[in-house]
Design a protein around this motif. Structure first.
Motif, PDB file in Angstrom:
ATOM      1  N   THR A 171      11.077 -55.825 118.092  1.00 55.92           N
ATOM      2  CA  THR A 171      12.235 -55.485 117.254  1.00 55.92           C
ATOM      3  C   THR A 171      12.748 -56.705 116.488  1.00 55.92           C
ATOM      4  OG1 THR A 171      12.880 -53.721 118.759  1.00 55.92           O
ATOM      5  CG2 THR A 171      14.611 -54.599 117.321  1.00 55.92           C
TER       6      THR A 171
ATOM      7  N   ALA B 189       1.096 -45.581 116.112  1.00 56.60           N
ATOM      8  CA  ALA B 189       2.496 -45.366 115.739  1.00 56.60           C
ATOM      9  C   ALA B 189       2.528 -44.673 114.384  1.00 56.60           C
ATOM     10  CB  ALA B 189       3.232 -46.695 115.677  1.00 56.60           C
ATOM     11  N   GLU B 193       8.842 -45.366 108.134  1.00 56.62           N
ATOM     12  CA  GLU B 193       9.901 -46.356 108.280  1.00 56.62           C
ATOM     13  C   GLU B 193       9.449 -47.601 109.030  1.00 56.62           C
ATOM     14  OE1 GLU B 193       9.384 -43.841 110.095  1.00 56.62           O
ATOM     15  OE2 GLU B 193      10.300 -43.903 112.076  1.00 56.62           O
ATOM     16  N   LEU B 194       8.207 -47.589 109.507  1.00 62.21           N
ATOM     17  CA  LEU B 194       7.789 -48.692 110.376  1.00 62.21           C
ATOM     18  C   LEU B 194       7.285 -49.910 109.622  1.00 62.21           C
ATOM     19  CD1 LEU B 194       5.950 -46.740 113.212  1.00 62.21           C
ATOM     20  CD2 LEU B 194       8.315 -47.565 113.152  1.00 62.21           C
ATOM     21  N   GLU B 196       5.529 -53.843 110.216  1.00 65.06           N
ATOM     22  CA  GLU B 196       4.818 -54.653 111.204  1.00 65.06           C
ATOM     23  C   GLU B 196       5.795 -55.672 111.780  1.00 65.06           C
ATOM     24  OE1 GLU B 196       1.843 -54.245 112.270  1.00 65.06           O
ATOM     25  OE2 GLU B 196       0.993 -52.883 110.781  1.00 65.06           O
ATOM     26  N   LYS B 205      14.315 -49.474 106.997  1.00 64.93           N
ATOM     27  CA  LYS B 205      13.090 -49.642 107.803  1.00 64.93           C
ATOM     28  C   LYS B 205      13.394 -50.364 109.120  1.00 64.93           C
ATOM     29  CE  LYS B 205       9.888 -49.000 104.164  1.00 64.93           C
ATOM     30  NZ  LYS B 205       8.437 -48.769 104.060  1.00 64.93           N
ATOM     31  N   ARG B 207      11.228 -52.401 112.587  1.00 65.60           N
ATOM     32  CA  ARG B 207       9.929 -52.889 113.044  1.00 65.60           C
ATOM     33  C   ARG B 207       9.371 -51.965 114.124  1.00 65.60           C
ATOM     34  NH1 ARG B 207      12.558 -58.205 113.174  1.00 65.60           N
ATOM     35  NH2 ARG B 207      12.185 -59.222 111.174  1.00 65.60           N
ATOM     36  N   ASN B 208       8.067 -51.872 114.177  1.00 66.71           N
ATOM     37  CA  ASN B 208       7.373 -51.055 115.156  1.00 66.71           C
ATOM     38  C   ASN B 208       7.469 -51.714 116.528  1.00 66.71           C
ATOM     39  OD1 ASN B 208       5.572 -49.637 116.723  1.00 66.71           O
ATOM     40  ND2 ASN B 208       3.749 -50.451 115.707  1.00 66.71           N
ATOM     41  N   SER B 209       8.372 -51.221 117.367  1.00 63.25           N
ATOM     42  CA  SER B 209       8.476 -51.798 118.715  1.00 63.25           C
ATOM     43  C   SER B 209       7.807 -50.918 119.762  1.00 63.25           C
ATOM     44  CB  SER B 209       9.951 -52.025 119.084  1.00 63.25           C
ATOM     45  OG  SER B 209      10.648 -50.800 119.083  1.00 63.25           O
ATOM     46  N   ASN B 210       7.739 -49.620 119.503  1.00 61.91           N
ATOM     47  CA  ASN B 210       7.199 -48.712 120.526  1.00 61.91           C
ATOM     48  C   ASN B 210       5.745 -48.990 120.873  1.00 61.91           C
ATOM     49  OD1 ASN B 210       9.632 -47.448 120.570  1.00 61.91           O
ATOM     50  ND2 ASN B 210       8.949 -45.517 119.675  1.00 61.91           N
ATOM     51  N   ASN B 230      -0.072 -48.778 112.620  1.00 59.37           N
ATOM     52  CA  ASN B 230       0.963 -47.849 112.145  1.00 59.37           C
ATOM     53  C   ASN B 230       0.392 -46.971 111.043  1.00 59.37           C
ATOM     54  OD1 ASN B 230       2.414 -49.707 113.579  1.00 59.37           O
ATOM     55  ND2 ASN B 230       3.587 -50.473 111.826  1.00 59.37           N
ATOM     56  N   GLY B 305       9.579 -40.900 118.871  1.00 55.54           N
ATOM     57  CA  GLY B 305       9.710 -42.184 118.187  1.00 55.54           C
ATOM     58  C   GLY B 305      10.919 -42.977 118.651  1.00 55.54           C
TER      59      GLY B 305
END
Lengths: 427, 427
Positions: A171, B189, B193-194, B196, B205, B207-210, B230, B305
């Motif tokens: 994040t 993912a 909205e993701l 890197e 937007k 960041r892709n944390s999942n 993603n 998500g």
């Protein structure tokens, strides 16, 4: 004939090791390789989370005042002027009587102050919806910073990276993560009786299990084990190997040769290395013959060749140094209490550390000694989750009594577990 | 307009996943690389431990009968006929009046049946000693097999290899260790909205944390994460990526797009893949929109998500499949009880899983919800050691009440934690 050694109390022995300076170092690793490593810096939020007011649902962003008085018989109709997919934004301002279709996570458009869930909307056409209840300003909005404010320190250095910490690192943009450099721990097994693991058994010989066991203990504690092989009982060879090893590793451990017999070379090796001996006997069982020296700031641990004594010596004396080298503020084994699940009738002239398995009965810890409690026993170590600490000077313990335990499979640790170790009492 | 979904109870949803067959596989790894892996076969003793009668001390092996009547005023003198260093053996038989110097761990020579510790011996010369007390047969001897008998099953397959297990593996000659092959888990993912992790933030937007979080969850559970990147909200691209991924991995997880909005493609992807949908809604919070499908024996997990919903969905549904693939007999999160350390006033129309931090007060578990308990919250996951399970249909909980918890940092597991989840009561 036999060297006389004065046993040191456990807490003093541990303290003498901790008094040796060891400066933690750090390195950067890619986020995807950071699981299980230890944070070398505090993790700080570099932006608010959410970083903008956003919708927690799929639905329609509205001006709450437009919904005033709406009910089942009197629905309010609104004009759909746009759509915000995730990752896009709505340019301009939403005017009275207007609404914008919005996706989960999307930014609330200017002019709107509430979100109506998709399930509560009647869509008459792409351009017109109606709603049958009123909404207040701020209904269904995730506000900027409600989860985390910019500048918050979220996770302290010295924390082992778990999946939740990973989520935070992602994040806040840590594509490279500052982690503690894993201390290199050299492991040297001594003893002419040792066979390699792949060798068949021979009369009078045993396979080298301590070195591999300690390599796993080093890994569990967060260090990097360096297996340096087995050496026969030969003082010159052992001394040379130790000198050579100390150039390659941060910390050196030997197993075997730490007692007072003819082939117990650890005291002589320490003399040859001009090392300071911190202690060479500890008032505990097993592991009483543990010897620790220091030379030019490097620690040399001479652990017993008995598997269980070696195991306990590592956890009490080596582990806290490793954890401190990983920035931990709580480098020692975590201490708590448990109820003894069976009798332990042996008296304890010295502090006794009993390998035990931990279970819980509805949220209360229960411990039972794991197998045969002899220092030469190897099978009992496999089932050990904890060490029970029975203070010196106590008689046998009975099932149901409360005892102090040190947890082996835990990364939270204790600041200093060696005060208030309590003598026998009923819980 | 909005698809109606019927929520499935948690236990039924978990059971439907576990009903899909997954055959564990094994591989061999060198002992020094086996820490933290999972045993694929029972560990069996291929010899007695000790494998011969041996001395637990440095000292002298004697015939006990020779010491009869010895005391301070009447020491018994014995003739030293040899010396057994560790790893060597004494050939021949020790006769009456004779003794052999013996090192810790060495084999007791024929004729002898007791050992006198070095400290209790007076050495007059290399050839003569005296002792001042009598010994009984079997005094100070570690007998063959007293630790472990040949053929004993010592550690069950499905056990995570800890340092004690490593010691056993070395003792029994496992230079190569049969371990469970780590299932490959693809992580994809979705969401326009993701960003890197290395990208700067942009309006609308995140960041892709999942994906990174789940990669760490996969590692913690014992699997091998495969990060597949993603994808934007594009049905064709997502379907192609999923098809392609299923050829490369054992299990596929997506995050995002599992809800019922316009951009929620998981149902459509499952249709395109001709997969059977096991469920697409679960009666729990967070994670109600979890969807799971099965195609040609492969599982496809469509997780939410929302970070916390994704986190919980993984632990409840993906983890047990991974653990079963690692030969575990207790593949689910370990369940126990704890005392609530603070009020939790929210009512629970559905089963609620609250991320919480675990502490203990003198051996009793105490849990406190970790930070903001919203499904969109990312910060609360970092401090979560456990999930509190609050059954559906209960009102708020008060500090001091006993609650069921599922432990996240544990490798022992539960066979089936979903019976007897209890409603609110005071402890």
């Amino acid at each position: 004939m036999v060297e006389k050694r004065k046993p040191m109390a456990v807490r003093e022995a541990v303290q003498s090791v901790m008094n040796v300076e060891y400066t933690p170092r750090q390195e950067y690793v890619p986020l995807e390789n950071s699981y299980g490593r230890v944070l070398a810096e505090d993790l700080v939020a570099d932006h608010d989370v959410p970083s903008f007011d956003r919708s927690p649902y799929d639905g329609f962003a509205i001006r709450a005042e437009d919904s005033a008085g709406a009910n089942r018989n009197n629905p309010v109709h609104l004009h759909v002027v746009g759509e915000i997919g995730a990752g896009t934004v709505f340019d301009g301002e939403v005017k009275p009587g207007q609404t914008v279709r919005i996706m989960t996570g999307a930014k609330i458009p200017a002019g709107c102050d509430a979100v109506v869930m998709l399930e509560l909307v009647h869509e008459h056409s792409d351009e017109e919806i109606s709603i049958k209840r009123s909404f207040s300003p701020n209904d269904n909005i995730s506000f900027q910073g409600e989860d985390t404010k910019k500048g918050s320190s979220l996770v302290a250095k010295g924390t082992t990276i778990n999946p939740g910490v990973t989520a935070l690192l992602a994040t806040f943009g840590y594509a490279e993560v500052p982690v503690a450099l894993r201390p290199r721990v050299g492991i040297l097994a001594t003893g002419s009786e040792l066979l390699e693991v792949h060798e068949p058994l021979k009369p009078g010989k045993i396979r080298n299990s301590n070195a591999y066991m300690m390599a796993a203990q080093v890994e569990r504690a967060g260090g990097e084990p360096v297996l340096l092989g087995n050496l026969p009982d030969d003082l010159e060879a052992c001394t040379e190997a130790a000198k050579d090893a100390l150039k390659k590793v941060d910390i050196l451990i030997t197993t075997g040769g730490a007692s007072v017999g003819d082939y117990d070379y650890v005291p002589n090796i320490l003399r040859e290395l001009k090392a300071t001996t911190l202690f060479n006997k500890v008032a505990m069982r097993p592991g009483s013959v543990t010897t620790v020296g220091e030379t030019n700031g490097q620690l040399f641990f001479g652990l017993s060749g008995n598997p269980s004594a070696c195991f306990v010596g590592f956890e009490l004396f080596v582990r806290p140094i490793l954890r401190r080298a990983l920035f931990s503020q709580k480098p020692h084994l975590r201490k708590t209490k448990a109820v003894l699940g069976m009798d332990f009738p042996k008296p304890n002239p010295f502090t006794r550390l009993v390998r035990a398995s931990l279970d819980d009965a509805d949220g209360h810890f229960v411990v039972e000694p794991a197998g045969l409690d002899k220092s030469g026993s190897v099978t009992s170590i496999a089932g050990a989750d904890v060490l029970i600490v029975l203070p010196g000077g106590t008689r046998g313990y009975e099932k149901g009594m409360s005892v102090d335990i040190l947890m082996l499979e835990d990364h939270k640790g204790s600041e200093w577990p060696w005060e208030n170790i309590v003598a026998s009492y009923r819980s």
